[in-house]
Design a protein around this motif. Structure first.
Motif, PDB file in Angstrom:
ATOM      1  N   GLN A  21     -13.019  64.441  43.884  1.00  0.00           N
ATOM      2  CA  GLN A  21     -12.181  63.693  42.952  1.00  0.00           C
ATOM      3  C   GLN A  21     -11.220  62.793  43.721  1.00  0.00           C
ATOM      4  O   GLN A  21     -10.968  61.661  43.308  1.00  0.00           O
ATOM      5  N   GLU A  22     -10.719  63.277  44.839  1.00  0.00           N
ATOM      6  CA  GLU A  22      -9.771  62.501  45.634  1.00  0.00           C
ATOM      7  C   GLU A  22     -10.414  61.220  46.171  1.00  0.00           C
ATOM      8  O   GLU A  22      -9.835  60.135  46.097  1.00  0.00           O
ATOM      9  N   VAL A  23     -11.625  61.346  46.714  1.00  0.00           N
ATOM     10  CA  VAL A  23     -12.313  60.185  47.281  1.00  0.00           C
ATOM     11  C   VAL A  23     -12.673  59.186  46.185  1.00  0.00           C
ATOM     12  O   VAL A  23     -12.443  57.980  46.326  1.00  0.00           O
ATOM     13  N   LEU A  24     -13.241  59.661  45.079  1.00  0.00           N
ATOM     14  CA  LEU A  24     -13.609  58.754  43.993  1.00  0.00           C
ATOM     15  C   LEU A  24     -12.374  58.067  43.412  1.00  0.00           C
ATOM     16  O   LEU A  24     -12.404  56.872  43.144  1.00  0.00           O
ATOM     17  N   ALA A  25     -11.307  58.810  43.239  1.00  0.00           N
ATOM     18  CA  ALA A  25     -10.074  58.219  42.710  1.00  0.00           C
ATOM     19  C   ALA A  25      -9.585  57.094  43.620  1.00  0.00           C
ATOM     20  O   ALA A  25      -9.177  56.031  43.137  1.00  0.00           O
ATOM     21  N   GLU A  26      -9.668  57.303  44.925  1.00  0.00           N
ATOM     22  CA  GLU A  26      -9.248  56.266  45.870  1.00  0.00           C
ATOM     23  C   GLU A  26     -10.145  55.033  45.766  1.00  0.00           C
ATOM     24  O   GLU A  26      -9.661  53.901  45.767  1.00  0.00           O
ATOM     25  N   ILE A  27     -11.447  55.253  45.649  1.00  0.00           N
ATOM     26  CA  ILE A  27     -12.400  54.140  45.520  1.00  0.00           C
ATOM     27  C   ILE A  27     -12.089  53.312  44.276  1.00  0.00           C
ATOM     28  O   ILE A  27     -12.111  52.082  44.306  1.00  0.00           O
ATOM     29  N   VAL A  28     -11.797  53.994  43.183  1.00  0.00           N
ATOM     30  CA  VAL A  28     -11.586  53.336  41.896  1.00  0.00           C
ATOM     31  C   VAL A  28     -10.164  52.784  41.751  1.00  0.00           C
ATOM     32  O   VAL A  28      -9.926  51.875  40.968  1.00  0.00           O
ATOM     33  N   GLY A  29      -9.230  53.336  42.528  1.00  0.00           N
ATOM     34  CA  GLY A  29      -7.858  52.859  42.467  1.00  0.00           C
ATOM     35  C   GLY A  29      -6.993  53.573  41.446  1.00  0.00           C
ATOM     36  O   GLY A  29      -6.100  52.968  40.846  1.00  0.00           O
ATOM     37  N   ILE A  30      -7.289  54.855  41.225  1.00  0.00           N
ATOM     38  CA  ILE A  30      -6.472  55.672  40.328  1.00  0.00           C
ATOM     39  C   ILE A  30      -6.068  56.937  41.086  1.00  0.00           C
ATOM     40  O   ILE A  30      -6.555  57.192  42.187  1.00  0.00           O
ATOM     41  N   THR A  31      -5.203  57.722  40.480  1.00  0.00           N
ATOM     42  CA  THR A  31      -4.793  58.963  41.142  1.00  0.00           C
ATOM     43  C   THR A  31      -5.833  60.056  40.884  1.00  0.00           C
ATOM     44  O   THR A  31      -6.539  60.021  39.861  1.00  0.00           O
ATOM     45  N   PRO A  32      -5.931  61.024  41.790  1.00  0.00           N
ATOM     46  CA  PRO A  32      -6.843  62.150  41.554  1.00  0.00           C
ATOM     47  C   PRO A  32      -6.522  62.887  40.252  1.00  0.00           C
ATOM     48  O   PRO A  32      -7.426  63.353  39.560  1.00  0.00           O
ATOM     49  N   THR A  33      -5.242  62.970  39.922  1.00  0.00           N
ATOM     50  CA  THR A  33      -4.848  63.639  38.673  1.00  0.00           C
ATOM     51  C   THR A  33      -5.390  62.890  37.466  1.00  0.00           C
ATOM     52  O   THR A  33      -5.889  63.500  36.515  1.00  0.00           O
ATOM     53  N   HIS A  34      -5.316  61.569  37.518  1.00  0.00           N
ATOM     54  CA  HIS A  34      -5.846  60.767  36.407  1.00  0.00           C
ATOM     55  C   HIS A  34      -7.357  60.982  36.272  1.00  0.00           C
ATOM     56  O   HIS A  34      -7.868  61.154  35.157  1.00  0.00           O
ATOM     57  N   LEU A  35      -8.071  60.998  37.399  1.00  0.00           N
ATOM     58  CA  LEU A  35      -9.517  61.243  37.353  1.00  0.00           C
ATOM     59  C   LEU A  35      -9.810  62.628  36.791  1.00  0.00           C
ATOM     60  O   LEU A  35     -10.719  62.800  35.977  1.00  0.00           O
TER      61      LEU A  35
END
Length: 107
Positions: A21-35
């Motif tokens: 979740q952390e890596v995908l959130a960074e790729i997409v530009g959102i926080t891991p919590t939001h993801l």
């Protein structure tokens, strides 16, 4: 769309792509919590985030909104084929695409 389908599809695609979740959130530009909230259906993604997720995870939004629910057996076939395709060269992918097109003509 059935409740939970979007979050589940995003989570499954993320796992299939071996992303946290952390890596995908960074790729997409959102926080891991939001993801995490998107995957658990506590929040809905904006259109921009939804398209970024679909693009990053290589899945079609059409399949979420338009397709009928695949059976568990079909879903397993999709997953297995998807994983196998990751190991193919471009030449092999072209050959598989041509074969798949021929197979669907006969249906």
């Amino acid at each position: 769309m059935e409740k939970g389908k979007l979050g589940s599809a995003i989570r499954q695609a993320r796992i299939a792509n071996n992303l946290t979740q952390e890596v995908l959130a960074e790729i997409v530009g959102i926080t891991p919590t939001h993801l995490k909230h998107i995957e658990s259906e506590h929040r809905k993604p904006s259109i921009d985030v939804l398209f970024a997720l679909a693009s990053s995870l290589h899945f079609s939004l059409d399949s979420l909104f338009l397709a009928e629910e695949p059976s568990a057996e079909r879903e397993q076939y999709y997953k297995e084929i998807y994983l196998l395709l990751h190991d193919c060269s471009t030449k092999e992918l072209r050959a598989l695409l041509a074969a798949a097109r021929e197979l669907t003509k006969q249906s």
